[in-house]
Enzyme design. Structure first.
Site, PDB file in Angstrom:
ATOM      1  N   LYS A  11       0.722  -1.206   0.039  1.00  0.00           N
ATOM      2  CA  LYS A  11       0.187  -0.001  -0.168  1.00  0.00           C
ATOM      3  C   LYS A  11       0.869   1.238   0.028  1.00  0.00           C
ATOM      4  O   LYS A  11       1.937   1.218  -0.687  1.00  0.00           O
ATOM      5  CB  LYS A  11      -0.975  -0.112   1.421  1.00  0.00           C
ATOM      6  CG  LYS A  11      -2.279  -1.276   1.068  1.00  0.00           C
ATOM      7  CD  LYS A  11      -3.270  -1.145   1.872  1.00  0.00           C
ATOM      8  CE  LYS A  11      -4.152  -2.426   1.897  1.00  0.00           C
ATOM      9  NZ  LYS A  11      -5.283  -2.279   2.437  1.00  0.00           N
ATOM     10  N   HIS A  93      -8.436  -2.443  -6.708  1.00  0.00           N
ATOM     11  CA  HIS A  93      -8.279  -2.642  -5.243  1.00  0.00           C
ATOM     12  C   HIS A  93      -9.352  -1.845  -4.550  1.00  0.00           C
ATOM     13  O   HIS A  93      -9.904  -0.772  -5.132  1.00  0.00           O
ATOM     14  CB  HIS A  93      -6.734  -2.162  -4.739  1.00  0.00           C
ATOM     15  CG  HIS A  93      -6.662  -2.645  -3.235  1.00  0.00           C
ATOM     16  ND1 HIS A  93      -7.213  -1.839  -2.309  1.00  0.00           N
ATOM     17  CD2 HIS A  93      -6.279  -3.493  -2.815  1.00  0.00           C
ATOM     18  CE1 HIS A  93      -6.835  -2.190  -1.061  1.00  0.00           C
ATOM     19  NE2 HIS A  93      -5.984  -3.509  -1.361  1.00  0.00           N
ATOM     20  N   GLU A 141     -12.210  -9.531  -1.238  1.00  0.00           N
ATOM     21  CA  GLU A 141     -11.918  -8.748   0.010  1.00  0.00           C
ATOM     22  C   GLU A 141     -13.133  -7.902   0.356  1.00  0.00           C
ATOM     23  O   GLU A 141     -13.495  -6.965  -0.184  1.00  0.00           O
ATOM     24  CB  GLU A 141     -10.846  -7.768  -0.175  1.00  0.00           C
ATOM     25  CG  GLU A 141      -9.457  -8.384  -0.659  1.00  0.00           C
ATOM     26  CD  GLU A 141      -8.281  -7.428  -0.433  1.00  0.00           C
ATOM     27  OE1 GLU A 141      -7.250  -7.905   0.275  1.00  0.00           O
ATOM     28  OE2 GLU A 141      -8.218  -6.280  -0.748  1.00  0.00           O
ATOM     29  N   ILE A 146     -11.044  -4.982   5.833  1.00  0.00           N
ATOM     30  CA  ILE A 146      -9.572  -4.460   5.478  1.00  0.00           C
ATOM     31  C   ILE A 146      -8.881  -3.869   6.525  1.00  0.00           C
ATOM     32  O   ILE A 146      -9.554  -2.607   7.223  1.00  0.00           O
ATOM     33  CB  ILE A 146      -9.757  -3.992   4.150  1.00  0.00           C
ATOM     34  CG1 ILE A 146      -9.983  -4.711   2.748  1.00  0.00           C
ATOM     35  CG2 ILE A 146      -8.204  -2.966   3.745  1.00  0.00           C
ATOM     36  CD1 ILE A 146     -10.060  -4.321   1.536  1.00  0.00           C
ATOM     37  N   GLY A 177      -7.817  -8.567   6.557  1.00  0.00           N
ATOM     38  CA  GLY A 177      -7.468  -9.064   7.948  1.00  0.00           C
ATOM     39  C   GLY A 177      -6.618 -10.150   8.189  1.00  0.00           C
ATOM     40  O   GLY A 177      -6.189 -10.655   9.136  1.00  0.00           O
TER      41      GLY A 177
HETATM   42  O1  G3P Z   1      -4.514  -5.557  -0.400  1.00  0.00           O
HETATM   43  C1  G3P Z   1      -4.655  -6.030   0.670  1.00  0.00           C
HETATM   44  C2  G3P Z   1      -5.730  -5.658   1.594  1.00  0.00           C
HETATM   45  O2  G3P Z   1      -6.647  -4.514   1.058  1.00  0.00           O
HETATM   46  C3  G3P Z   1      -6.102  -6.067   2.824  1.00  0.00           C
HETATM   47  O3  G3P Z   1      -5.303  -5.253   3.794  1.00  0.00           O
HETATM   48  O4  G3P Z   1      -4.422  -5.164   5.858  1.00  0.00           O
HETATM   49  O5  G3P Z   1      -6.627  -6.258   5.748  1.00  0.00           O
HETATM   50  O6  G3P Z   1      -4.268  -7.200   5.163  1.00  0.00           O
HETATM   51  P1  G3P Z   1      -5.129  -6.186   5.265  1.00  0.00           P
END
Ligand code: G3P
Length: 219
Positions: A11, A93, A141, A146, A177
């Site tokens: 990110k 994304h 996702e 997230i 997550g």
């Molecule tokens: O691109 C991966 C993402 O959106 C998930 O983020 O921090 O929940 O692993 P995270």
């Protein structure tokens, strides 16, 4: 692409940009070499060329536009991303969503440039829709998970199952997550081919240990 895969999105976290992007990328490379796991990273366009020249693991762009070489000020060209040494690109994304028409053009242009394309989707229905645009992988996702503490594997396992069911095996990554080997184990058991994650590794005090734990979930 060797499966299963772990794709870590850097990110625009301070811990994962500039000098820190290179250092963090090297930790990923170390774990990949030590374990034989397929660990990929998605880095900022500003760090792409540098990171690609410093590590041998697959590096993804976090977005690519669809334009070819020419008068396109500020655009991220798939050809330039490929030329910089990237293996693939992450499109649509949750933090960079595209209109369908644009997304289709970006997928096509990226594939033409020789990039491996992962397209994100917020839910199973959207995953079906975007998989119709023929990316290499779809990453589902749930946006509300997230960056949170509870993984999609534990909070919404049905989303994983449903997406695999609708899109097909061998084409689905899951994320949101994800932080532990157990999260990965659950996702794979439900038919996913890998995971997409960010904060669990990037914001960890010891990314090496987190990556080693994640890899333990691949077996
Ligand atoms: O691109 C991966 C993402 O959106 C998930 O983020 O921090 O929940 O692993 P995270």
């Amino acid at each position: 692409m060797k499966l299963p895969l772990i794709l870590v999105n850097f990110k625009a976290y301070e811990q994962a940009t500039g000098e820190s992007a290179v250092a963090l990328a090297k930790i990923h490379e170390k774990v990949a070499k030590e374990t034989g796991a397929n660990i990929c990273i998605a880095v900022s366009a500003l760090d792409l060329a540098r990171v690609c020249s410093e590590v041998s693991i697959p590096v993804f762009a976090q977005h690519t536009d669809f334009e070819g070489y020419g008068s396109h000020t500020g655009h991220i060209l798939p050809d330039m991303v490929k030329e910089a040494g990237a293996y693939g690109t992450l499109l649509n994304h949750a933090e960079f969503q595209l209109e369908d028409e644009t997304l289709e053009k970006c997928i096509l242009a990226s594939k033409r440039a020789g990039l491996f394309v992962v397209v994100c989707a917020n839910d199973p229905q959207r995953a079906v829709k975007v998989s119709g645009f023929d990316p290499d992988f779809v990453a589902v996702e749930p946006p509300e998970l997230i960056g949170g503490d509870i993984s999609v594997s534990k909070a919404e396992p049905a989303i994983i199952e449903k997406t695999v069911d609708l899109v097909g095996k061998g084409k689905v990554l899951v994320g949101a997550g994800v932080k532990t080997g157990e999260d990965i184990k659950i996702a794979l058991a439900l038919g996913a081919s890998g995971v997409l994650l960010a904060s669990g590794v990037v914001k960890a005090n010891d990314p090496y240990s987190v990556l080693m734990d994640l890899v333990s979930g691949l077996n």
